[in-house]
Design a protein around this motif. Structure first.
Motif, PDB file in Angstrom:
ATOM      1  N   VAL A 112      36.603 -12.840  29.901  1.00 30.95           N
ATOM      2  CA  VAL A 112      35.804 -13.666  28.997  1.00 30.95           C
ATOM      3  C   VAL A 112      36.300 -13.417  27.579  1.00 30.95           C
ATOM      4  CG1 VAL A 112      33.508 -14.276  28.184  1.00 30.95           C
ATOM      5  CG2 VAL A 112      33.823 -13.489  30.546  1.00 30.95           C
TER       6      VAL A 112
ATOM      7  N   VAL B 119      37.526 -17.381  30.994  1.00 27.79           N
ATOM      8  CA  VAL B 119      36.544 -18.149  30.242  1.00 27.79           C
ATOM      9  C   VAL B 119      36.921 -18.018  28.771  1.00 27.79           C
ATOM     10  CG1 VAL B 119      34.113 -18.457  29.651  1.00 27.79           C
ATOM     11  CG2 VAL B 119      34.759 -17.665  31.950  1.00 27.79           C
TER      12      VAL B 119
ATOM     13  N   CYS C 170      35.938  -8.103  28.894  1.00 27.49           N
ATOM     14  CA  CYS C 170      35.496  -8.799  27.688  1.00 27.49           C
ATOM     15  C   CYS C 170      36.554  -8.636  26.608  1.00 27.49           C
ATOM     16  CB  CYS C 170      34.161  -8.226  27.220  1.00 27.49           C
ATOM     17  SG  CYS C 170      33.542  -8.959  25.692  1.00 27.49           S
TER      18      CYS C 170
ATOM     19  N   VAL D 145      28.163 -12.863  30.229  1.00 26.15           N
ATOM     20  CA  VAL D 145      28.782 -11.659  30.793  1.00 26.15           C
ATOM     21  C   VAL D 145      27.836 -10.916  31.738  1.00 26.15           C
ATOM     22  CG1 VAL D 145      29.675  -9.371  30.218  1.00 26.15           C
ATOM     23  CG2 VAL D 145      30.522 -11.382  28.989  1.00 26.15           C
TER      24      VAL D 145
ATOM     25  N   TYR E 176      28.442 -20.496  34.069  1.00 32.85           N
ATOM     26  CA  TYR E 176      28.274 -19.760  35.323  1.00 32.85           C
ATOM     27  C   TYR E 176      28.239 -20.717  36.517  1.00 32.85           C
ATOM     28  CZ  TYR E 176      26.286 -16.699  38.865  1.00 32.85           C
ATOM     29  OH  TYR E 176      26.065 -15.986  40.028  1.00 32.85           O
TER      30      TYR E 176
ATOM     31  N   GLY F  57      28.675 -15.543  25.287  1.00 33.02           N
ATOM     32  CA  GLY F  57      29.074 -14.400  26.100  1.00 33.02           C
ATOM     33  C   GLY F  57      27.983 -13.364  26.266  1.00 33.02           C
TER      34      GLY F  57
ATOM     35  N   GLY G 135      33.630 -12.624  24.412  1.00 37.49           N
ATOM     36  CA  GLY G 135      32.492 -12.365  25.294  1.00 37.49           C
ATOM     37  C   GLY G 135      31.284 -11.707  24.668  1.00 37.49           C
TER      38      GLY G 135
ATOM     39  N   VAL H 243      34.395  -7.767  35.244  1.00 35.95           N
ATOM     40  CA  VAL H 243      34.440  -8.529  34.000  1.00 35.95           C
ATOM     41  C   VAL H 243      35.168  -7.758  32.903  1.00 35.95           C
ATOM     42  CG1 VAL H 243      33.095  -9.725  32.242  1.00 35.95           C
ATOM     43  CG2 VAL H 243      32.277  -9.661  34.605  1.00 35.95           C
TER      44      VAL H 243
END
Length: 319
Positions: free
Chosen positions: A5, A75, A29, A17, A210, A13, A8, A27
């Motif tokens: 992300v 993302v 960031c 997240v 999402y 975010g 993020g 994940v």
């Protein structure tokens, strides 16, 4: 899946997240520094932080470093130029990427034509920001049609939530307008107050991202508005804020030039112009039908939560 992300810890975010972590994803960031997200959540303890500065990177370097992370999903929340989009597509094209989600904006539409506006209507952006977002959208859709690049475009409205200055009833980010209303003072609205804003809670924007990941096949090659069910006029917004603070409304309407004369601040004037010139209502029927988007927050719930945060954290005292 491994999800990167970019940006993020910002408005979107901060909500997206934790959703991804709780869904079982790994994940990463990416941001230029380690700042606190707007919403605390224990899920952040499971997030890997990657420090990269897009603005300071040489041409193509940032995108290559993102590709080197070997993510299944990327993302991209802070991409503001078509050149960066092209570089990202080129860099990610040689990886095993399954989905690239690009954050655009309803500002890519520019001036409204038919209402409610649909994602596939002709767009007439008013500034370079909207123009670059539109060019990226068109490029991503072209790459999907020609090469199958797995892109999805998300177009948020006025992203709102607790912790930052949201757009006020005169169409700019001067949060002291809310203080004037709180004190029962008069505010001036440009024109007839019939221009519209389309606030959306950052949590609902995160839901669109999402859901697009969850419903990947339906989302590929598509653009989706990320807004609430309704827009609001400046007049209706001002009325609602006076009611929120329990004050009698004191609203006057001024022709544009007169409103600019009393406002004086050039940044506020420009922000108001760009918001009201893009007045519109943006359909979410496509997001509802293809990726099961269901806004959890009404427009007034969203702005009231944001303004309550300002009061609780004594923003008006420091203003």
């Amino acid at each position: 899946m491994k999800v990167v992300v970019i940006g993020g810890r910002g408005h979107i975010g901060s909500y997206l997240v934790p959703k991804l972590v709780k869904a079982g994803h790994q994940v990463l960031c990416v941001s230029r520094g380690i700042s606190n997200p707007y919403k605390n959540d224990p899920a952040w303890n499971e997030v890997e932080q990657v420090v990269l500065d897009r603005e300071k990177a040489t041409s193509g370097e940032f995108e290559k470093r993102i590709a080197a992370l070997s993510a299944d999903i990327v993302v991209d929340l802070i991409n503001f130029s078509v050149e960066s989009t092209k570089s990202m597509v080129e860099s990610l094209g040689s990886t095993n990427l399954s989905h690239y989600l690009f954050c655009s904006s309803i500002w890519a539409h520019g001036r409204a034509t038919n209402l409610p506006m649909r994602e596939d209507q002709p767009k007439y952006p008013l500034d370079e920001y909207g123009t670059q977002k539109l060019k990226s959208e068109l490029y991503l859709h072209e790459r999907f049609r020609q090469e199958g690049f797995p892109g999805t475009v998300i177009m948020p409205g006025q992203i709102s939530g607790p912790g930052w200055s949201i757009i006020n009833p005169v169409g700019n980010a001067d949060y002291m307008i809310f203080d004037k209303i709180r004190r029962g003072e008069e505010i001036a609205i440009p024109n007839f107050g019939m221009e519209t804003l389309h606030h959306v809670h950052a949590d609902d924007v995160a839901q669109v991202f999402y859901n697009a990941i969850v419903h990947r096949k339906a989302a590929l090659g598509e653009s989706f508005h990320a807004v609430g069910d309704e827009s609001i006029t400046l007049f209706g917004y001002a009325q609602a804020m006076y009611r929120f603070f329990g004050k009698d409304e004191k609203i006057k309407f001024l022709p544009w030039n007169e409103w600019c004369d009393i406002t004086k601040d050039k940044e506020h004037i420009e922000k108001t112009y760009l918001h009201i010139a893009r007045s519109g209502q943006f359909s979410i029927e496509k997001a509802k039908s293809l990726i099961d988007y269901r806004p959890r927050h009404t427009l007034l719930e969203t702005v009231e939560e944001s303004v309550s945060y300002m009061v609780e954290h004594k923003w008006f005292e420091r203003g």
